[in-house]
Design a protein around this motif. Structure first.
Motif, short mmCIF file in Angstrom:
data_model
loop_
_atom_site.label_atom_id
_atom_site.label_comp_id
_atom_site.label_asym_id
_atom_site.label_seq_id
_atom_site.Cartn_x
_atom_site.Cartn_y
_atom_site.Cartn_z
N CYS A 196 0.88 -1.68 0.39
CA CYS A 196 0.22 -0.04 -0.01
C CYS A 196 0.90 1.17 -0.40
O CYS A 196 0.22 2.84 0.05
CB CYS A 196 -1.02 0.29 1.23
N GLY A 197 2.06 1.26 0.15
CA GLY A 197 3.04 2.53 0.33
C GLY A 197 2.96 3.25 1.31
O GLY A 197 3.84 3.83 1.82
N PHE A 198 2.38 2.71 2.15
CA PHE A 198 2.56 2.70 3.74
C PHE A 198 4.85 2.64 4.62
O PHE A 198 5.14 2.77 3.83
CB PHE A 198 1.88 1.49 4.90
N GLU A 199 5.24 3.77 4.22
CA GLU A 199 5.93 4.90 4.94
C GLU A 199 6.27 4.78 6.36
O GLU A 199 5.48 6.61 6.37
CB GLU A 199 6.74 4.78 4.11
N ALA A 200 7.49 4.65 7.79
CA ALA A 200 6.55 5.75 8.30
C ALA A 200 8.48 4.95 9.65
O ALA A 200 8.85 3.38 8.75
CB ALA A 200 6.08 4.81 9.79
N LYS A 201 8.62 5.99 10.12
CA LYS A 201 10.44 5.78 11.24
C LYS A 201 10.07 4.70 12.12
O LYS A 201 8.35 4.28 12.27
CB LYS A 201 10.19 6.79 12.06
N TYR A 202 10.51 4.02 12.41
CA TYR A 202 10.50 2.97 13.31
C TYR A 202 9.71 3.10 14.64
O TYR A 202 9.00 2.80 15.13
CB TYR A 202 11.57 1.63 13.64
N ASP A 203 9.81 3.99 15.51
CA ASP A 203 9.50 4.96 15.94
C ASP A 203 8.25 5.09 16.55
O ASP A 203 7.13 5.09 16.59
CB ASP A 203 10.60 6.08 16.96
N ASP A 204 8.10 5.69 15.23
CA ASP A 204 6.28 6.21 14.89
C ASP A 204 5.56 4.77 14.78
O ASP A 204 4.56 4.53 14.77
CB ASP A 204 6.18 7.15 13.33
N TYR A 205 6.43 3.74 14.05
CA TYR A 205 5.42 2.82 13.88
C TYR A 205 5.05 2.21 15.41
O TYR A 205 3.83 1.62 15.54
CB TYR A 205 6.47 1.68 13.10
N LEU A 206 5.52 1.98 16.15
CA LEU A 206 5.44 1.27 17.10
C LEU A 206 4.04 2.15 17.88
O LEU A 206 3.41 1.36 18.47
CB LEU A 206 6.86 0.95 18.70
N LYS A 207 4.48 3.79 17.63
CA LYS A 207 3.51 4.29 18.85
C LYS A 207 2.14 4.37 17.92
O LYS A 207 1.30 3.85 18.70
CB LYS A 207 3.79 6.29 18.16
#
Length: 57
Positions: free
Chosen positions: A26-37
């Motif tokens: 789907c193209g989702f992308e996030a920094k790992y810390d933001d992903y965890l949140k």
């Protein structure tokens, strides 16, 4: 390493440096810390929506 996409729930990819999660679906992308949140927030929503089937709990 694989991770669950926070957007479409399919398999996303966690890079080797453990800094970014990307979903090829789907193209989702996030920094790992933001992903965890985001994932912690989703778990909290699931817990809040949970109801026991038996009365008294």
């Amino acid at each position: 390493m694989d991770a669950k996409c926070a957007n479409c729930d399919k398999v996303a990819v966690l890079d080797e440096e453990v800094t970014t999660v990307k979903c090829p679906h789907c193209g989702f992308e996030a920094k790992y810390d933001d992903y965890l949140k985001l994932m912690k927030q989703r778990v909290g929503e699931i817990v809040n929506d949970f109801h026991f089937d038996k009365p008294g709990f």
